[in-house]
Design a protein around this motif. Structure first.
Motif, mmCIF file in Angstrom:
data_model
loop_
_atom_site.group_PDB
_atom_site.id
_atom_site.type_symbol
_atom_site.label_atom_id
_atom_site.label_comp_id
_atom_site.label_asym_id
_atom_site.label_seq_id
_atom_site.Cartn_x
_atom_site.Cartn_y
_atom_site.Cartn_z
ATOM 1 N N LYS A 95 -9.970 6.941 0.327
ATOM 2 C CA LYS A 95 -9.456 5.806 -0.451
ATOM 3 C C LYS A 95 -8.033 5.474 -0.063
ATOM 4 C CE LYS A 95 -11.090 8.633 -4.207
ATOM 5 N NZ LYS A 95 -11.017 9.105 -5.507
ATOM 6 N N ILE A 140 0.853 -1.190 0.000
ATOM 7 C CA ILE A 140 0.000 0.000 0.000
ATOM 8 C C ILE A 140 0.884 1.233 0.000
ATOM 9 C CG2 ILE A 140 -1.701 1.312 1.341
ATOM 10 C CD1 ILE A 140 -2.739 -1.442 2.322
ATOM 11 N N VAL A 141 0.630 2.139 -0.926
ATOM 12 C CA VAL A 141 1.503 3.303 -1.052
ATOM 13 C C VAL A 141 0.830 4.618 -0.709
ATOM 14 C CG1 VAL A 141 3.000 2.215 -2.761
ATOM 15 C CG2 VAL A 141 1.012 3.514 -3.518
ATOM 16 N N TYR A 142 -0.487 4.617 -0.606
ATOM 17 C CA TYR A 142 -1.155 5.883 -0.320
ATOM 18 C C TYR A 142 -2.442 5.626 0.451
ATOM 19 C CZ TYR A 142 -4.129 9.940 -1.056
ATOM 20 O OH TYR A 142 -4.982 10.995 -0.882
ATOM 21 N N GLU A 156 1.167 8.882 6.651
ATOM 22 C CA GLU A 156 1.438 9.795 5.533
ATOM 23 C C GLU A 156 2.692 9.406 4.789
ATOM 24 O OE1 GLU A 156 0.169 14.297 4.913
ATOM 25 O OE2 GLU A 156 1.600 13.970 6.546
ATOM 26 N N GLU A 157 3.716 9.062 5.562
ATOM 27 C CA GLU A 157 4.969 8.697 4.892
ATOM 28 C C GLU A 157 5.379 7.254 5.141
ATOM 29 O OE1 GLU A 157 7.950 12.103 4.535
ATOM 30 O OE2 GLU A 157 6.797 12.718 6.287
ATOM 31 N N LEU A 163 -6.047 10.811 3.927
ATOM 32 C CA LEU A 163 -6.309 11.163 5.334
ATOM 33 C C LEU A 163 -7.151 12.436 5.372
ATOM 34 C CD1 LEU A 163 -2.675 10.565 6.672
ATOM 35 C CD2 LEU A 163 -4.622 9.017 6.878
ATOM 36 N N THR A 176 3.214 4.178 4.813
ATOM 37 C CA THR A 176 2.045 3.347 4.535
ATOM 38 C C THR A 176 2.332 1.865 4.764
ATOM 39 O OG1 THR A 176 2.723 3.391 2.222
ATOM 40 C CG2 THR A 176 0.946 4.875 2.875
ATOM 41 N N GLU A 217 -4.488 3.298 -1.945
ATOM 42 C CA GLU A 217 -3.974 2.732 -3.199
ATOM 43 C C GLU A 217 -2.743 1.883 -2.977
ATOM 44 O OE1 GLU A 217 -3.625 5.024 -6.866
ATOM 45 O OE2 GLU A 217 -4.708 6.652 -5.901
ATOM 46 N N SER A 218 -2.685 0.791 -3.734
ATOM 47 C CA SER A 218 -1.419 0.082 -3.884
ATOM 48 C C SER A 218 -1.015 0.329 -5.332
ATOM 49 C CB SER A 218 -1.569 -1.410 -3.586
ATOM 50 O OG SER A 218 -2.430 -2.004 -4.534
ATOM 51 N N GLY A 219 -0.005 -0.373 -5.839
ATOM 52 C CA GLY A 219 0.505 -0.065 -7.170
ATOM 53 C C GLY A 219 -0.569 0.175 -8.208
#
Lengths: 372, 140, 452
Positions: free
Chosen positions: B63, B43-45, B89-90, B48, B92, B65-67
């Motif tokens: 929402k 998961i990258v995002y 936030e930084e 918030l 994930t 997101e992963s890749g």
């Protein structure tokens, strides 16, 4: 090595054009976050040079190393030796796929074919706008439809507000990104798009995504569209606008709109109409640093992609002190929005989205004034 | 407890969109369950939203997101969003590494604790539900 | 190499073949595969890496941006490449005390970008400044276009932090503008091309940016006339900030491969004066113009505004690159002679080129005697490779015969190592070798370079 002999013959001059000066290190977004030699154009050109000279056997590792590139073209634009690394890398990607190496995009290629979009998702967002005949047809693209629907909705609202008579269509992926990651545009999808576009009887097509714009303009599968193709900034630059903001505004040139398509002036014309306080980032126009989402990079290396976006955003904030960052590309928009930290007060919009909001603010202010 | 090879700690409430809830004082903490975390991949995002946002049980309010995948996050109870896990936030990857602990996502001040009744706690019920999810979406 | 992974972490170590390939090269024609690459993020990590390598007798090669033109960062004996690029923080800028403290991986232009906000600069201005690191500048005593007036990197190094070949960390030098306490160890490392230790931090003196600058160009049909103009300017009582030349081949190449409009000529001089007041700068420029005019120029022009000035600069800075466009391969040298011998050097270079049948373009810093002959050839043609080597050999001999040196700013590295004894006698070579052996008894620190 006998594999790919034709590739090396065709691209030999291009590969040895690289003099290994390393100047591309200063402009490569991937190198910026990784600091590894393989990350930037020079590293990749050296890889191909050795493969060409028979000193290096191609492996999956080599094929995948070539995918660490957003195809932003900053290297080519700034290469003192006249090498064109972006062209060479894209050609090498195709070669790797032809020979049979897995470059991480096989699944995407199959997904695009099966689902008609780059995400392999089933339901494409509908904005409920009319679909039929009109002098203008709007094409939004996959990123707009699946990741930034609200932003596109605002763009649509703006066009309606400005009285533009346009229709949308049942879009499928323009599939242009496949050309840059070693594959090809899907003919069936292209034909579907061409059919639907022609059905509208429109004279001109307005495209919101710079990548799609580039594909429609350049790719032979789209040559029989029978109408004028414009990016939305080209269209909007000629339309008078009645709104203004006194906030400090800056602009990020999307790679596909700027370096790849040469469209630098029109977005600026629009912004200058509405924002007298427009400031440029230090690295701008053909030297703008990439946001990190192009060339399939966001899908395959999402963490690094967001690091690059965060980097670019941090620098823009530091250099311009802007309150508003504008761009006109759904991918740049998405990457910046994902990368923005809560404590960063800057607001990020597509130009069209921002203008739509200015009109809405203006309208509600008028309403209040009338009622007050 | 382990269900079909995935971690589903006892004492938590489980929601059918793959989120968990835990009571902490007068707040409800929520996050993503182990199955969803594994299915999502890296998961990258995570979006918030600002504190104070009004939430409705079962409705999506942000929402992640992963890749290649974008997933909606659903409120486990109705109420007010009072705290977000800013670590996310930084970082994930905390969601993947520790979905029930350091990877917690949001704290909600619920309109009423009664709504928790709508969520699953019974091991048998969760098991049946998860089996169906796996059959439909894959996983083991 | 599990030990290395323990020190820097898995993400900052590699021995994957595709990653090693680019590190086998720099901007010269030397090639050799290293065994691994590490990207340390602190002096402590560098120290541990070097200590480990010393104990295991594995060669290490410190590397910045890999823009060496002489093979300085090629792991000729294999081993570990220590890429300092991740150590790129500007640690401190003190304008009152006129210094900047930086990690070795800071890029030259990035430092100057930050300093510019204060109106200050680190004057050495190598053509690769957009990517070259300060650590690399220190390793080769980088010069650049402003050398004649503003000196080289060595003139600005106040202090260094170096990891010695044993792994010990040494902080040497001072934060004072003057210091003569103990031996000047910091200066020993400047220009040592990474053979005596790994520089991890540098304290640099910084200068105020001159307020005004004026640029002029003049072209000549005779090399001697240009040579005289240069000599006379350098002995006129003022020092121009820039005194560059470009030869006929270079001019033609720039003209044919860029939009820059340049006249045809045997040789072009690009001169600049700078200073604190416009009047002073103009007065200096008047002197320069007079001298240029008195030596039979075919054309003289001053830049009327900033835009024109930058255009002329662009022309000079694009020399290296445009020549790369017209040739498959090239070798760029930097032989340096006393200023008065420049005309002889220029003529001599052309004579050598013709004798061997290769094209050699020459441009460079005439103001400090440092010229850049660029030998054009095809590396895939064995005959041409041999010719190139002969041209280089003759060039070095010519420079030495004119009381010059093999290298003004690129370093010896691998490319010139065989010619060290042309320039250095046995006394010197012996002392250099003894110093090397004292600091690096196991010969792990960038071995095989400089013939030491």
């Amino acid at each position: 090595m006998t594999e790919g002999l034709q590739f090396y013959e065709k691209w030999r001059e291009a590969i040895i054009q690289c003099s290994r000066c390393g100047f591309c290190r200063a402009v490569c977004p991937i190198f910026d976050v990784s600091k590894r030699d393989l990350a930037n154009a020079r590293g990749k050109m050296i890889l191909l040079k050795e493969a060409m000279e028979g000193k290096l056997s191609v492996t999956d590792g080599v094929a995948q190393a070539l995918m660490r590139c957003t195809t932003c073209m900053n290297c080519t634009v700034n290469c003192p030796s006249g090498a064109e690394p972006d062209k060479v890398i894209k050609a090498a990607r195709k070669e790797m796929v032809t020979i049979g190496y897995d470059n991480l995009f096989k699944a995407m290629s199959e997904g695009v074919e099966k689902y008609g979009n780059i995400y392999g998702e089933e339901q494409r967002h509908e904005w409920g706008h009319k679909k039929g005949k009109a002098p203008y047809v709007l094409f939004a693209g996959c990123v707009g439809a699946y990741r930034e629907e609200e932003s596109v909705a605002e763009t649509i609202r703006l066009l309606d507000l400005l009285g533009v008579d346009f229709t949308t269509i049942d879009e499928v992926c323009c599939s242009g990104v496949l050309e840059d990651v070693g594959y090809k545009v899907k003919e069936a999808l292209a034909q579907h798009n061409v059919r639907e576009i022609r059905k509208t009887g429109a004279n001109a097509m307005i495209i919101t995504c710079p990548y799609c714009y580039r594909v429609f303009i350049e790719h032979p599968s789209y040559k029989d569209l029978g109408l004028e193709v414009k990016h939305i900034t080209q269209f909007l630059a000629e339309v008078p606008l009645q709104v203004k903001t006194d906030k400090r505004v800056t602009y990020h040139d999307p790679c596909d709109l700027g370096r790849h398509s040469g469209i630098y002036e029109e977005p600026r014309e629009i912004i200058r109409k509405i924002a007298p306080t427009f400031v440029e980032p230090e690295r701008t126009r053909e030297n703008a640093m990439c946001c990190g989402s192009g060339g399939g990079f966001r899908g395959t290396f999402p963490r690094d992609s967001l690091k690059i976006a965060r980097n670019r955003l941090d620098r823009i904030i530091e250099e311009t002190g802007a309150e508003i960052l504008l761009t006109e590309c759904p991918s740049c928009l998405h990457n910046f929005r994902n990368a923005k930290l809560r404590r960063q007060k800057i607001e990020i919009y597509n130009i069209t989205e921002f203008i739509a909001q200015l009109y809405e603010e203006g309208a509600s202010q008028e309403k209040q004034a009338a009622e007050g | 407890m382990e269900i079909e090879g995935y971690e589903f700690p006892e004492g938590l409430f489980y929601e059918e969109n793959h989120f968990w809830a835990r009571v902490e004082g007068d707040l409800v903490v929520m996050g993503m369950n182990d199955y969803a975390q594994k299915m999502a991949g890296d998961i990258v995002y995570v979006g918030l939203p600002p504190e104070g946002k009004k939430l409705t049980q079962g409705k999506s309010f942000t929402k992640l997101e992963s890749g290649k995948w974008l997933g909606k996050i659903f409120a486990v109870v109705s109420g007010e969003l009072v705290e977000v896990n800013e670590e996310l936030e930084e970082n994930t990857q905390l969601i993947n590494e520790d979905p029930y602990g350091k990877g917690w996502m949001f704290k909600i001040k619920p309109d009423t604790m009664d709504e928790l009744k709508n969520l699953m706690t019974d091991a048998g019920e969760i098991h049946e539900w998860l089996k169906k999810e796996i059959a439909e979406h894959g996983g083991k | 190499m599990k030990e290395l992974i323990k020190i820097v972490g898995e993400e900052n170590f590699t021995d994957a073949l595709e990653e090693l390939v680019p590190y086998s090269y720099d901007a010269s024609v030397n090639v050799q595969r290293p065994n691994s690459v590490v990207w340390p993020e602190s002096t402590e990590q560098v120290s541990q890496i070097v200590a480990f390598a010393n104990e295991q007798k594995i060669p290490v090669v410190p590397r910045g941006s890999g823009t060496s033109l002489s093979g300085g960062v090629i792991a000729i004996n294999g081993g570990i490449i220590i890429d300092l690029s991740r150590m790129n923080r500007i640690l401190e800028i003190s304008i009152e005390d006129r210094y900047a403290l930086v990690q070795a991986g800071v890029v030259c232009d990035d430092l100057n970008g930050k300093l510019a906000k204060y109106g200050f600069t680190f004057p050495p201005d190598p053509a690769s400044s957009s990517v070259a690191t300060i650590g690399g500048n220190v390793g080769t005593n980088a010069g650049g276009i402003k050398g004649a007036k503003y000196g080289t990197t060595r003139d600005y190094v106040m202090g260094l932090q170096v990891v010695l070949p044993t792994g010990e960390v040494m902080n040497t030098g001072s934060r004072t503008m003057k210091c003569v306490s103990g031996y000047d160890l910091a200066k020993l490392f400047v220009g040592s091309e990474g053979t005596l230790g790994v520089v991890t931090e540098v304290t640099l003196k910084v200068n105020p940016i001159p307020r005004y600058a004026m640029t002029a160009v003049a072209t000549y049909d005779k090399l001697e006339d240009a040579g005289n103009a240069i000599s006379q300017t350098m002995t006129s009582g003022l020092t121009p900030s820039v005194m560059e030349i470009l030869d006929r081949i270079t001019l033609k190449s720039i003209k044919e491969n860029t939009d820059i409009d340049l006249p045809d000529a045997e040789i072009m001089i690009l001169a600049e004066t700078d200073g604190y007041t416009r009047e002073e700068v103009q007065a200096q420029m008047d002197v320069v113009l007079r001298i240029l005019r008195e030596n039979n120029p075919s054309l003289i022009k001053t830049a009327q505004d900033e835009k024109e000035r930058l255009e002329l600069w662009n022309a000079r800075k694009s020399a290296y690159a445009t020549l790369a466009r017209i040739s498959t391969s090239f070798v760029l040298d930097d032989v340096t002679v006393p200023v008065s011998r420049i005309p002889e050097l220029l003529v001599g270079i052309q004579e050598i080129a013709q004798r061997h049948g290769l094209v050699v373009a020459t441009y460079g810093h005439a103001g400090d005697g440092n010229l850049h002959p660029q030998i054009l050839y095809d590396e895939y043609n064995a005959e041409q490779v041999e010719k190139m080597e002969r041209v280089e050999s003759d060039l070095f001999r010519l420079a030495i015969s004119l009381k010059g040196t093999l290298t003004g700013e690129h370093g010896i590295g691998l490319s010139k190592a065989d010619y060290m004894t042309l320039e250095h006698d046995v006394v010197e070579m012996d002392l250099m070798q003894r110093i090397k052996k004292t600091l690096d008894p196991n010969n792990i620190m960038n071995p095989g370079k400089m013939s030491l």
